[in-house]
Scaffold this active site. Structure first.
Site, short mmCIF file in Angstrom:
data_model
loop_
_atom_site.label_atom_id
_atom_site.label_comp_id
_atom_site.label_asym_id
_atom_site.label_seq_id
_atom_site.Cartn_x
_atom_site.Cartn_y
_atom_site.Cartn_z
N ASP A 134 0.83 -1.22 0.00
CA ASP A 134 0.00 0.00 0.00
C ASP A 134 0.86 1.27 0.00
O ASP A 134 0.37 2.36 -0.31
CB ASP A 134 -0.95 0.01 1.20
CG ASP A 134 -0.27 -0.07 2.56
OD1 ASP A 134 0.99 -0.13 2.62
OD2 ASP A 134 -0.98 -0.07 3.59
N GLU A 135 2.16 1.12 0.32
CA GLU A 135 3.01 2.32 0.45
C GLU A 135 3.19 3.05 -0.88
O GLU A 135 3.60 4.20 -0.90
CB GLU A 135 4.39 1.96 1.03
CG GLU A 135 4.28 1.32 2.39
CD GLU A 135 5.55 1.40 3.21
OE1 GLU A 135 6.48 2.12 2.83
OE2 GLU A 135 5.58 0.75 4.27
N TYR B 206 12.22 2.71 -0.61
CA TYR B 206 11.54 1.40 -0.68
C TYR B 206 10.26 1.51 -1.51
O TYR B 206 10.06 0.75 -2.48
CB TYR B 206 11.22 0.89 0.73
CG TYR B 206 10.17 -0.21 0.73
CD1 TYR B 206 10.47 -1.47 0.22
CD2 TYR B 206 8.87 0.01 1.21
CE1 TYR B 206 9.51 -2.48 0.19
CE2 TYR B 206 7.91 -0.98 1.20
CZ TYR B 206 8.23 -2.23 0.68
OH TYR B 206 7.27 -3.23 0.64
N LYS C 185 9.21 -0.21 -5.14
CA LYS C 185 8.04 -1.09 -5.32
C LYS C 185 7.09 -0.49 -6.37
O LYS C 185 6.52 -1.21 -7.18
CB LYS C 185 7.30 -1.28 -3.99
CG LYS C 185 8.03 -2.12 -2.96
CD LYS C 185 8.29 -3.55 -3.38
CE LYS C 185 7.04 -4.41 -3.42
NZ LYS C 185 7.35 -5.84 -3.68
P1 NAD Z 1 11.20 -10.03 3.84
O1 NAD Z 1 12.23 -8.97 3.79
O2 NAD Z 1 10.87 -10.68 5.14
O3 NAD Z 1 11.56 -11.21 2.83
C1 NAD Z 1 12.07 -10.98 1.55
C2 NAD Z 1 12.64 -12.29 1.02
O4 NAD Z 1 13.15 -12.05 -0.31
C3 NAD Z 1 13.81 -12.82 1.87
O5 NAD Z 1 13.67 -14.20 2.08
C4 NAD Z 1 15.04 -12.54 0.99
O6 NAD Z 1 16.09 -13.46 1.18
C5 NAD Z 1 14.43 -12.64 -0.41
N1 NAD Z 1 15.21 -11.89 -1.41
C6 NAD Z 1 15.70 -10.62 -1.29
N2 NAD Z 1 16.37 -10.28 -2.40
C7 NAD Z 1 16.31 -11.34 -3.25
C8 NAD Z 1 16.81 -11.61 -4.53
N3 NAD Z 1 17.53 -10.68 -5.19
N4 NAD Z 1 16.56 -12.80 -5.10
C9 NAD Z 1 15.83 -13.75 -4.43
N5 NAD Z 1 15.34 -13.56 -3.20
C10 NAD Z 1 15.57 -12.38 -2.60
O7 NAD Z 1 9.90 -9.37 3.20
P2 NAD Z 1 8.36 -9.60 3.53
O8 NAD Z 1 7.96 -8.70 4.63
O9 NAD Z 1 8.11 -11.06 3.65
O10 NAD Z 1 7.71 -9.04 2.18
C11 NAD Z 1 7.50 -9.91 1.06
C12 NAD Z 1 6.89 -9.10 -0.06
O11 NAD Z 1 5.65 -8.54 0.36
C13 NAD Z 1 7.73 -7.92 -0.52
O12 NAD Z 1 7.63 -7.82 -1.92
C14 NAD Z 1 7.10 -6.72 0.15
O13 NAD Z 1 7.30 -5.55 -0.60
C15 NAD Z 1 5.65 -7.13 0.18
N6 NAD Z 1 4.83 -6.57 1.27
C16 NAD Z 1 5.25 -6.66 2.57
C17 NAD Z 1 4.41 -6.20 3.58
C18 NAD Z 1 4.80 -6.31 5.04
O14 NAD Z 1 4.08 -5.79 5.90
N7 NAD Z 1 5.88 -6.98 5.40
C19 NAD Z 1 3.17 -5.63 3.27
C20 NAD Z 1 2.80 -5.53 1.93
C21 NAD Z 1 3.63 -6.02 0.93
O1 DAU Z 2 2.46 -0.89 4.51
C1 DAU Z 2 3.11 -2.05 4.08
C2 DAU Z 2 4.57 -1.99 4.45
O2 DAU Z 2 4.64 -2.22 5.86
C3 DAU Z 2 5.41 -3.00 3.71
O3 DAU Z 2 5.38 -2.71 2.32
C4 DAU Z 2 6.87 -2.98 4.21
O4 DAU Z 2 7.63 -3.98 3.58
C5 DAU Z 2 6.84 -3.25 5.71
O5 DAU Z 2 8.15 -3.18 6.24
C6 DAU Z 2 5.93 -2.23 6.41
O6 DAU Z 2 6.51 -0.90 6.33
P1 DAU Z 2 6.45 0.08 7.61
O7 DAU Z 2 7.50 1.09 7.47
O8 DAU Z 2 5.04 0.54 7.83
O9 DAU Z 2 6.78 -0.99 8.77
P2 DAU Z 2 7.72 -0.90 10.08
O10 DAU Z 2 7.41 -2.11 10.89
O11 DAU Z 2 9.13 -0.62 9.73
O12 DAU Z 2 7.13 0.37 10.82
C7 DAU Z 2 5.77 0.45 11.18
C8 DAU Z 2 5.54 1.80 11.81
O13 DAU Z 2 6.22 1.85 13.07
C9 DAU Z 2 6.11 2.94 11.00
O14 DAU Z 2 5.23 4.06 11.12
C10 DAU Z 2 7.45 3.25 11.65
C11 DAU Z 2 7.19 2.89 13.11
N1 DAU Z 2 8.35 2.36 13.84
C12 DAU Z 2 9.06 1.34 13.29
C13 DAU Z 2 10.15 0.81 13.95
C14 DAU Z 2 10.93 -0.32 13.32
C15 DAU Z 2 8.67 2.87 15.11
O15 DAU Z 2 7.99 3.78 15.62
N2 DAU Z 2 9.73 2.33 15.76
C16 DAU Z 2 10.49 1.33 15.24
O16 DAU Z 2 11.48 0.89 15.88
#
Ligand code: NAD
Ligand code: DAU
Length: 351
Positions: free
Chosen positions: A134-135, A159, A163
């Site tokens: 959603d970012e 980031y 994306k």
């Molecule tokens: P993550 O960082 O936990 O995992 C990413 C994985 O990709 C890791 O296992 C890493 O080793 C692998 N990777 C990185 N670079 C690579 C490469 N060049 N080739 C092959 N593998 C590679 O991420 P996540 O939180 O599990 O997110 C997964 C996907 O979902 C991402 O595309 C992210 O943008 C998206 N997403 C995440 C969130 C969230 O809240 N975490 C929300 C919405 C969308």
């Molecule tokens: O919205 C989806 C995204 O959510 C994904 O696309 C990203 O991959 C995922 O990392 C996440 O991004 P955020 O930046 O929202 O997540 P994060 O957990 O890093 O931070 C969540 C919120 O908390 C953000 O407003 C920053 C704040 N934060 C984060 C950390 C790590 C703090 O206040 N303190 C912290 O130490």
């Protein structure tokens, strides 16, 4: 039949693979470079399971992608692999440009060549599912409506910009070449196997260690939280029934301010693992804000609900309790992530 999953050793990818193989015997080819965020221990319950084929490799490696596609002939690619942490993207954006943009481009080109040579039903049924965030839509003001699929793209961090670029490539490969793509843009996930650099797992592990709980800025930034297996079920629904070329927003209708998330985690820990030193909220520490910090994200998930009948199974209350309990039940996983020992898993179990 098989599917190719990229990034299946990461947080969401590993939950997706485990969830997929709970409900299907279709083999998962799991391609992951095992960056710091990739952890094969997440998948240890699949050791010896022939339905899970792990391949250590990079999505930027075209020859490897061609070989995997030719050998396994997957009916779908589910693309999770990415650099995912906003704070890391601020300190070092290059890796985000490489993996998220160049990697997605390379995967699209390999998929295009593979799909182009398929025939008949195999060709008609093939799908490329791109997992996004959603970012890409930028930051909402307090009273703005939640993001719909038609919101303009306004990414604010390295980031989210990377994306957004990958989403545009995926869209263009459909419009120009006809590649049968699906894109989903999901809100913040939480749950088991979440790397403790992200807000919720960091707060849990720091609290248990008696360390400060760093809240950025005023803590009033809002995120829309979804339990990770609900994201997995949404992706399954999109692959099964999504209209080719369409975008689906995925979210839990669960907006919360960061400080309220942290206080909820503290309250659960007070109940489940009370500290002799007093309530965990004592550890909350306001720190310098993240540069360019987006104020609010919120997802309008009506399209996926209406078209595909998908709804989250967990509320925030049930999901966060499960999550805190999972971290309490898995101190070894946390310890090995913190010490770096989780990186030995590949050698030990895969030779
Ligand atoms: P993550 O960082 O936990 O995992 C990413 C994985 O990709 C890791 O296992 C890493 O080793 C692998 N990777 C990185 N670079 C690579 C490469 N060049 N080739 C092959 N593998 C590679 O991420 P996540 O939180 O599990 O997110 C997964 C996907 O979902 C991402 O595309 C992210 O943008 C998206 N997403 C995440 C969130 C969230 O809240 N975490 C929300 C919405 C969308
Ligand atoms: O919205 C989806 C995204 O959510 C994904 O696309 C990203 O991959 C995922 O990392 C996440 O991004 P955020 O930046 O929202 O997540 P994060 O957990 O890093 O931070 C969540 C919120 O908390 C953000 O407003 C920053 C704040 N934060 C984060 C950390 C790590 C703090 O206040 N303190 C912290 O130490």
């Amino acid at each position: 039949m098989s599917i190719l999953v990229t990034g299946g050793a990461g947080f969401i990818g590993s939950n997706f693979v485990l969830d997929w193989l709970k409900g299907s015997d279709e083999t998962v080819i799991n391609l992951d470079v095992l960056s710091y965020a990739g952890n094969l221990e997440n998948l240890k319950t699949l050791d010896g399971d022939a339905r899970h084929v792990f391949v250590k490799g990079d999505i930027c490696d075209r020859a490897l992608l061609d070989r995997l596609l030719a050998e396994h002939r997957p009916r779908a690619i589910v693309h999770f692999a990415a650099e995912s942490h906003v704070d890391r993207s601020i300190h070092g954006p290059a890796a985000f440009v490489r993996t998220n943009i160049e990697g997605t481009f390379t995967l699209l080109e390999a998929a295009r060549a593979y799909w182009g040579a398929l025939q008949g039903e195999e060709k008609a049924g093939f799908r490329f599912h791109h997992v996004s965030t959603d970012e890409v839509y930028g930051s909402l003001k307090k009273d703005d409506a939640p993001f719909t699929e038609t919101n303009p793209y306004e990414p604010n961090s390295p980031y989210s910009a990377s994306k957004a670029a990958s989403d545009h490539l995926v869209r263009a490969w459909h419009h120009t070449y006809g590649l049968p793509v699906l894109t989903s843009n999901c809100s913040n996930n939480y749950g088991p196997y979440h790397f403790p650099e992200k807000l919720i797992p960091l707060m849990i592990v720091n609290a248990l260690a008696g360390k400060p709980l760093p809240v950025y800025g005023d803590g009033q930034q809002i995120r829309d939280w979804l339990y990770v297996t609900d994201h997995a079920s949404a992706i399954r629904a999109v692959i099964a029934g999504g209209r080719v070329g369409e975008v689906y927003n995925i979210g839990g209708w669960n907006e919360m301010a960061n400080i309220d998330i942290v206080k909820t985690v503290c309250a659960l820990l007070d109940e489940l693992r009370p500290s002799a030193a007093g309530p965990y909220e004592r550890l909350i520490t306001y720190v310098t804000d993240r540069p360019g910090h987006d104020r609010r994200y919120a997802i309008d998930a009506r399209k996926i609900e209406r078209e595909l009948g998908w709804r989250p199974a967990e509320t925030f209350q049930t999901g966060i309790r499960k999550t805190v309990q999972w971290y309490l039940d898995n101190p070894d996983w946390v310890a090995r992530v913190q010490s770096g020992a989780y990186r030995d898993w590949l050698n030990k179990h895969y030779g």
